[in-house]
Design a protein around this motif. Structure first.
Motif, PDB file in Angstrom:
ATOM      1  N   ASN A  39       0.827  -1.211   0.000  1.00 50.07           N
ATOM      2  CA  ASN A  39       0.000   0.000   0.000  1.00 50.07           C
ATOM      3  C   ASN A  39       0.860   1.259   0.000  1.00 50.07           C
ATOM      4  O   ASN A  39       0.530   2.248  -0.654  1.00 50.07           O
ATOM      5  CB  ASN A  39      -0.929   0.003   1.214  1.00 50.07           C
TER       6      ASN A  39
ATOM      7  N   VAL B 247      -6.683   7.098   4.403  1.00 50.92           N
ATOM      8  CA  VAL B 247      -6.182   5.765   4.719  1.00 50.92           C
ATOM      9  C   VAL B 247      -6.753   5.397   6.074  1.00 50.92           C
ATOM     10  O   VAL B 247      -6.719   6.216   7.001  1.00 50.92           O
ATOM     11  CB  VAL B 247      -4.636   5.739   4.818  1.00 50.92           C
TER      12      VAL B 247
ATOM     13  N   VAL C 283      -7.873   4.099   0.961  1.00 52.46           N
ATOM     14  CA  VAL C 283      -7.359   2.778   1.325  1.00 52.46           C
ATOM     15  C   VAL C 283      -8.046   2.308   2.594  1.00 52.46           C
ATOM     16  O   VAL C 283      -8.048   3.011   3.605  1.00 52.46           O
ATOM     17  CB  VAL C 283      -5.832   2.799   1.547  1.00 52.46           C
TER      18      VAL C 283
ATOM     19  N   ASN D  85      -7.951  -0.849   5.103  1.00 51.26           N
ATOM     20  CA  ASN D  85      -7.317  -2.084   5.555  1.00 51.26           C
ATOM     21  C   ASN D  85      -8.168  -2.775   6.599  1.00 51.26           C
ATOM     22  O   ASN D  85      -8.913  -2.127   7.337  1.00 51.26           O
ATOM     23  CB  ASN D  85      -5.949  -1.778   6.181  1.00 51.26           C
TER      24      ASN D  85
ATOM     25  N   VAL E 105      -7.456  -5.862   2.200  1.00 50.08           N
ATOM     26  CA  VAL E 105      -7.446  -4.457   1.817  1.00 50.08           C
ATOM     27  C   VAL E 105      -8.396  -4.248   0.646  1.00 50.08           C
ATOM     28  O   VAL E 105      -8.563  -5.136  -0.200  1.00 50.08           O
ATOM     29  CB  VAL E 105      -6.021  -3.984   1.424  1.00 50.08           C
TER      30      VAL E 105
ATOM     31  N   ARG F 298      -8.968  -0.860  -2.003  1.00 49.46           N
ATOM     32  CA  ARG F 298      -8.457   0.482  -2.277  1.00 49.46           C
ATOM     33  C   ARG F 298      -9.006   0.996  -3.605  1.00 49.46           C
ATOM     34  O   ARG F 298      -9.116   0.258  -4.580  1.00 49.46           O
ATOM     35  CB  ARG F 298      -6.930   0.498  -2.252  1.00 49.46           C
TER      36      ARG F 298
ATOM     37  N   LYS G  25      -8.775   4.243  -6.471  1.00 46.85           N
ATOM     38  CA  LYS G  25      -8.003   5.378  -6.977  1.00 46.85           C
ATOM     39  C   LYS G  25      -8.767   6.015  -8.108  1.00 46.85           C
ATOM     40  O   LYS G  25      -9.497   5.369  -8.853  1.00 46.85           O
ATOM     41  CB  LYS G  25      -6.626   4.940  -7.453  1.00 46.85           C
TER      42      LYS G  25
END
Length: 275
Positions: free
Chosen positions: A92, A182, A222, A224, A270, A272, A274
């Motif tokens: 990450n 995050v 992100v 987690n 995870v 994520r 973008k």
């Protein structure tokens, strides 16, 4: 689903794992620690760790530092078997660093449950302005030590001792916006003022508030997870509103470390997004 796998690094490697334990090298020291995901047999009689954790560490080692992922980080034998570093997060860190550098613009990052600062420091190193939030004073102190070791103490990082959900609600009221978020929410925890965090009760509220503090042109998000029973699919579903609103891509799956025998040790999940 994707597998996010890390292999041997110059100053970290997973030497062996099995029998609910793992054998790792952090720089010059080899450690043995419990890991319930190491659910297969292995010959632990050949292990010769410098320190081993069962109910507690069998010996004390003074803190030492390693170079990892472009940072210099302090490793400590904590009373809860942890070392201050989750090595699988390097995948990450590299992803976020690349996105920030390639964006060629000013990026404001919010790191919730920031722990010892790895994600905050890698984002700051890439040029972002970072707000690091954790409810543990000792974790924030540790993160500051890592900033100094990495030569990043003068970077624009705000160190906030606060409950993550309470802090985000205040940012919503203040109208503060971030370009990237995050988070690594635990299953259970307590805020800086004793606030109780239970992921099954607070997760959806926190995600909703985080969406409220995203800028109009966000870069990444992100999410987690280490809580037993949660799937990367569930986390991926929570990021789909971002894709529907801003476009972009989502990827999700298991985080894992490959040991010297080629076996994969699961280390969490995870999801994520973008832009």
């Amino acid at each position: 689903m994707t597998q996010f796998i890390i292999t041997k690094q110059p100053e970290y490697e997973l030497l062996d794992c099995g029998n609910n334990y793992k054998l790792e090298r952090y720089g010059k020291f080899v450690l043995s620690r419990p890991d319930p995901q190491a659910l297969w047999p292995t010959d632990t009689s050949t292990w010769k760790p410098d320190a081993e954790f069962k109910d507690s560490w069998n010996k004390e080692i003074e803190p030492w530092s390693i170079d990892f992922g472009g940072l210099t980080l302090e490793i400590k034998l904590s009373p809860f078997k942890h070392t201050g570093l989750f090595p699988e997060q390097i995948v990450n860190w590299q992803w976020m660093e690349k996105l920030i550098i390639e964006s060629k613009r000013s990026i404001k990052v919010l790191n919730l449950f920031g722990y010892t600062g790895g994600a905050s420091l890698i984002c700051a190193k890439a040029g972002a302005e970072v707000t690091h939030v954790d409810a543990s004073k000792s974790a924030i102190t540790w993160a500051n030590e890592n900033a100094e070791l990495s030569g990043l103490q003068d970077k624009p990082i705000r160190w906030i001792l606060d409950d993550a959900l309470a802090f985000v609600k205040k940012e919503v009221r203040r109208g503060v916006k971030y370009d990237a978020i995050v988070m690594d929410p635990p299953s259970f925890g307590r805020g800086a003022k004793g606030e109780v965090w239970k992921i099954e009760e607070g997760f959806l509220e926190l995600i909703n508030d985080c969406f409220s503090v995203l800028s109009d042109n966000p870069l990444f998000f992100v999410l987690n997870g280490y809580s037993a029973g949660y799937s990367a699919i569930a986390y991926e579903e929570n990021l789909k509103p971002l894709q529907q609103k801003f476009g972009g891509q989502i990827e999700a799956g298991d985080l894992a470390i490959k040991d010297s025998k080629g076996r994969l040790l699961p280390c969490g999940i995870v999801a994520r997004w973008k832009k």
